[in-house]
Design an enzyme around this catalytic site. Structure first.
Site, PDB file in Angstrom:
ATOM      1  N   ASP A   1     -86.006  34.338  22.284  1.00 24.78           N
ATOM      2  CA  ASP A   1     -85.913  32.992  22.843  1.00 24.78           C
ATOM      3  C   ASP A   1     -87.102  32.826  23.803  1.00 24.78           C
ATOM      4  OD1 ASP A   1     -85.171  30.434  23.482  1.00 24.78           O
ATOM      5  OD2 ASP A   1     -83.081  30.906  23.901  1.00 24.78           O
TER       6      ASP A   1
HETATM    7  C1  BGC Z   1     -83.751  27.483  23.975  1.00 28.96           C
HETATM    8  C2  BGC Z   1     -83.766  27.672  22.478  1.00 28.96           C
HETATM    9  C3  BGC Z   1     -84.924  26.924  21.881  1.00 28.96           C
HETATM   10  C4  BGC Z   1     -86.194  27.403  22.535  1.00 28.96           C
HETATM   11  C5  BGC Z   1     -87.450  26.752  21.967  1.00 28.96           C
HETATM   12  C6  BGC Z   1     -85.080  27.745  24.607  1.00 28.96           C
HETATM   13  O1  BGC Z   1     -85.075  27.351  25.938  1.00 28.96           O
HETATM   14  O2  BGC Z   1     -82.787  28.357  24.521  1.00 28.96           O
HETATM   15  O3  BGC Z   1     -82.556  27.221  21.930  1.00 28.96           O
HETATM   16  O4  BGC Z   1     -84.938  27.118  20.491  1.00 28.96           O
HETATM   17  O5  BGC Z   1     -86.132  27.093  23.915  1.00 28.96           O
HETATM   18  O6  BGC Z   1     -87.592  25.453  22.363  1.00 28.96           O
END
Ligand code: BGC
Length: 804
Positions: free
Chosen positions: A327
């Site tokens: 993530d």
């Molecule tokens: C979120 C994810 C997301 C990623 C990319 C993160 O802050 O937890 O769900 O896919 O950002 O934008």
């Protein structure tokens, strides 16, 4: 922290990088082409491959990630790559934020040219992605294309209901259709990878990200997981209009302590395997190409550096062939968690645990070469990570068609058939929670009662909010509000609109204008709730979930006029509104319904459609009940009458609150409609099943061992649809199992007075579980079965699993 800055263009509300040219181009074309397309579109509808709700978790599309031909291509390419080029494939940046403090990078294009980056995300538009892709394919030494990712969560440009609403449809087919449309639109804009579905089990409504998932249940969550994956990835993963899906956030993210986002979790292996892992497993079996490792720690080990969950379970036990992306900066957050004190160790721990691609931390880029040179990470481990990423790139046909046809981009957006699916999905997502009689008849549908309507509330005409908290490239201007649709249907003169204030701020004069509108009308419709961008989704945990601002006051004053009131709740979580559930005759949970919000709601209010949504969660009475979920353990002292907080001494020493009921306001699976149903008693085709025959069936994979039936009767005067739910309880086992577990569901449409025998074919897996000896299997037990309209109803039957 997510820095969302852009050096080359604009970053929209979700941090998505769009070139100004593309934005203007698209906006103009969408308007111009909208009408022409309505006529020109052929019936090229979305794929409708069926995802049976009653299916076993083994139902899977053939895994398209690996084949001898793909492996040969991967190995040939790998043999030509330098170590630096290999490490480059492991690196991902957000295009708009590549200049930000997290990554420290300012040279995106140069990195692509040098083969130092394998993926970019948050860059959209055929033109913008083609430009960068040309650098990768034409100018880098080995011509390896980039994979462009984006959070396409519930639609790209055509916004469908928020995922919690999609789950409330209990209809995997409509979810698959919506995801297919999202794939068509995203791929037309150069995006071939979505960070969806989010399949986190959420048992605590304080957690704002409950809105992005399918609720609290692993069986429903698994059905939805399969539907999303099939929809995004389509029949053929290498078709130019398929996008690779990403099961996230692996794993346990939804169990955040106290519902506080990013918080740590303590999850036993039994609980992990029984509740949190199944939707991920379902996604894997459906052929999902990627997984995203989560922010949280599980039992002290960050999910993004957790060899047990990633390496052992996902890659070894399940045989997952795709790749794992971290993530956003979750590789560097391993340091904040406390299991690394420098970036190199964080990178080493995350990579060796199985995180193949580093999203945004910049730590693989900075440290991996030295880690290999010092022997801390082996060449073989690098090859394994790169192989997974290249495998996905080959499997999705990226080497054969790396570019996107710029001339076709806009035509893919908001097609009439897509809007049709959006309307169906929205209509099905809305749950009727309450529909009391007013003057002798249920208030809804309004039909003839609506000769004049007061339409009140900050969400009655708020197009932006209808898109929800993570609407891809969805735009408020595309959304039809309730005010717009209702006015179109009933005519301006029959609607008395009064906004009644803002979500967070309402003045006395706003309230008195609303009260006057109600007094001047036959019925009042109130559209109240949360502000999607700020109160739901990521980093939007709430400790109170009543109506924000002075909306409760507004509601009470309108109800005090004596006019019948319909309350429509817009929210990304259940709201605790005991007063409303006692005093307001009709209440609908609308979540955020997407671009067709107003049309769907108008149809339901006026009776042109009937509600069919059912809750994918237990709706609490009070925040203090959280975490609240139906599939809980019984405890040694279950409350005998959980509907009443004990008042007398003899009932004190049981599991309960002294100041609140133990039951939810509305149970998991609940949902009313405009007719009523009677569920007869449940019966099973056998009274005893031998455990040895179940074990044989388990080994043979997939054998129905039992039929469970119940008669369902439409007792009302209107045709209607109910979702029949099969629940199972298993007692006498080596480890305590929950009071009920959903194991099947099917929707049944019945004419007035009609009775139908609803049958569930039950396979042996429905009786298997992760036992005390840390393995999956069946044990002698007593089984209770219910066919019911919710998790709190039904007349059960029992049978025995006997050791013979
Ligand atoms: C979120 C994810 C997301 C990623 C990319 C993160 O802050 O937890 O769900 O896919 O950002 O934008």
């Amino acid at each position: 922290m997510k820095p969302r800055s852009a050096s080359l263009g604009n970053v929209n509300a979700r941090g998505i990088f769009v070139t100004p040219v593309r934005s203007i181009f698209c906006a103009a074309l969408v308007v111009l082409l909208g009408v022409a397309l309505a006529a020109a579109q052929t019936a090229k509808g979305p794929a409708t491959a069926k995802t049976p709700a009653n299916a076993s978790a083994r139902t899977a599309s053939p895994n398209q990630l690996s084949s001898p031909a793909i492996e040969a291509k991967v190995n040939t390419l790998l043999a030509k790559m330098t170590l630096e080029e290999k490490i480059g494939q492991l690196v991902q940046y957000s295009a708009g934020a590549a200049t930000g403090p997290t990554s420290g990078r300012t040279d995106d294009k140069d990195m692509i040219r040098k083969g130092q980056v394998g993926s970019l995300f948050n860059v959209t538009g055929a033109r913008a992605t083609n430009e960068l892709q040309h650098i990768a394919v034409d100018e880098s030494r080995l011509h390896i294309p980039l994979i462009f990712g984006l959070d396409v969560i519930h639609g790209y440009r055509t916004t469908f209901p928020l995922n919690l609403g999609l789950a409330a449809t209990w209809d995997p087919e409509i979810v698959e259709k919506a995801s297919r449309i999202a794939a068509l639109e995203a791929s037309a804009a150069g995006v071939r990878w979505t960070f969806s579905p989010m399949v986190d089990i959420a048992r605590d409504a304080r957690w704002g990200r409950m809105s992005e998932g399918s609720g609290e249940d692993p069986f429903l969550g698994s059905a939805m997981a399969r539907a999303y994956v099939h929809g995004y990835q389509g029949e053929k993963l290498d078709a130019p209009d398929s996008i690779v899906a990403c099961a996230k956030h692996y794993v346990g993210y939804g169990a955040a302590e106290g519902g506080r986002d990013y918080n740590s979790t303590e999850i036993s292996e039994h609980t992990l395997r029984e509740y949190y892992l199944p939707p991920f497993r379902a996604a894997e079996e459906a052929g999902v190409g990627t997984f995203m490792s989560a922010f949280n720690a599980i039992n002290g080990i960050p999910a993004s550096a957790n060899p047990f969950t990633i390496k052992q379970i996902l890659k070894k036990e399940w045989g997952f062939k795709g790749f794992v992306v971290s993530d956003w900066t979750s590789v560097s957050e391993v340091m904040a968690h406390g299991i690394a004190i420098d970036g190199a160790t964080a990178a080493q721990k995350a990579f060796l645990a199985g995180v193949d691609m580093d999203m945004q931390s910049n730590l693989y880029h900075q440290n991996m070469l030295k880690l290999v040179q010092s022997g801390k990470v082996s060449q073989a481990a690098i090859d394994e990570g790169v192989r997974r990423i290249l495998r996905v790139k080959f499997a999705m046909g990226l080497f054969d068609h790396p570019y996107t046809d710029e001339s076709k981009e806009s035509a893919a957006f908001l097609r009439p058939d897509s809007l049709g699916v959006a309307k169906t999905a929205a209509t099905k997502s809305i749950v009727l929670l309450r529909n009391e009689a007013v003057s002798g008849a249920a208030l809804l549908p309004l039909s003839a009662k609506a000769s004049s309507v007061a339409l009140i509330g900050p969400l009655a005409d708020d197009a932006g909010n209808m898109i929800g908290s993570w609407g891809g490239l969805g735009r408020g201007e595309d959304a039809i509000t309730l005010r717009r649709a209702l006015t179109q249907k009933l005519g301006e003169s029959r609607i008395h609109y009064a906004k009644g204030g803002e979500i967070l701020s309402t003045s006395d004069s706003d309230i008195s204008a609303a009260v006057s509108a109600a007094k001047d009308s036959d019925v009042a419709i109130l559209a109240l709730g949360e502000d999607a961008p700020s109160m739901t989704g990521e980093a939007a945990s709430r400790a109170w979930f009543g109506l924000p601002g002075r909306q409760q006051d507004l509601l009470e004053k309108v109800v005090a006029t004596g006019k019948p009131v319909v309350l429509i709740l817009f929210s990304g979580r259940p709201l605790t509104l005991p007063w409303a559930f006692e005093h307001v005759p009709a209440v609908l949970a609308a979540w955020y319904p997407g671009v067709q919000a107003g049309n769907a709601l108008t149809d339901l209010l006026l009776g042109d459609a009937a509600p069919t949504g059912h809750l994918p969660l237990s709706w609490p009475r009070a925040v203090g009940q959280e975490p609240l979920y139906y599939n809980a353990l019984n405890t040694g002292r279950p409350a005998t009458d959980p509907d009443h907080p004990a008042e007398k001494g003899e009932t004190k020493y049981v599991s309960r609150y002294i100041d609140e009921k133990g039951t939810p306001q509305f149970p998991f699976g609940f949902g009313l409609t405009y007719t009523s149903f009677r569920y007869g008693s449940t019966s099973a085709s056998a009274k005893d099943i031998s455990v040895s025959s179940l074990r044989q069936a388990l080994a043979a994979k997939g054998k129905n061992v039992l039929s469970v039936t119940a008669d369902v009767t439409n007792t009302g005067s209107r045709a209607g649809e109910t979702v029949a739910q099969l629940y199972v309880r298993i007692d006498g086992t080596s480890i305590a199992m929950p009071v009920r577990m959903l194991k099947g569901f099917q929707s049944v449409t019945l004419a007035p007075g009609e009775t139908r025998k609803v049958t569930f074919d039950v396979d042996e897996e429905k009786f298997a579980f992760w036992g005390a000896e840390n393995k999956f299997g069946v044990e002698p037990a007593r089984v209770t079965l219910w066919v019911a309209p919710s998790s709190a109803e039904g007349e059960p039957t029992t049978l025995n699993l006997t050791e013979r």
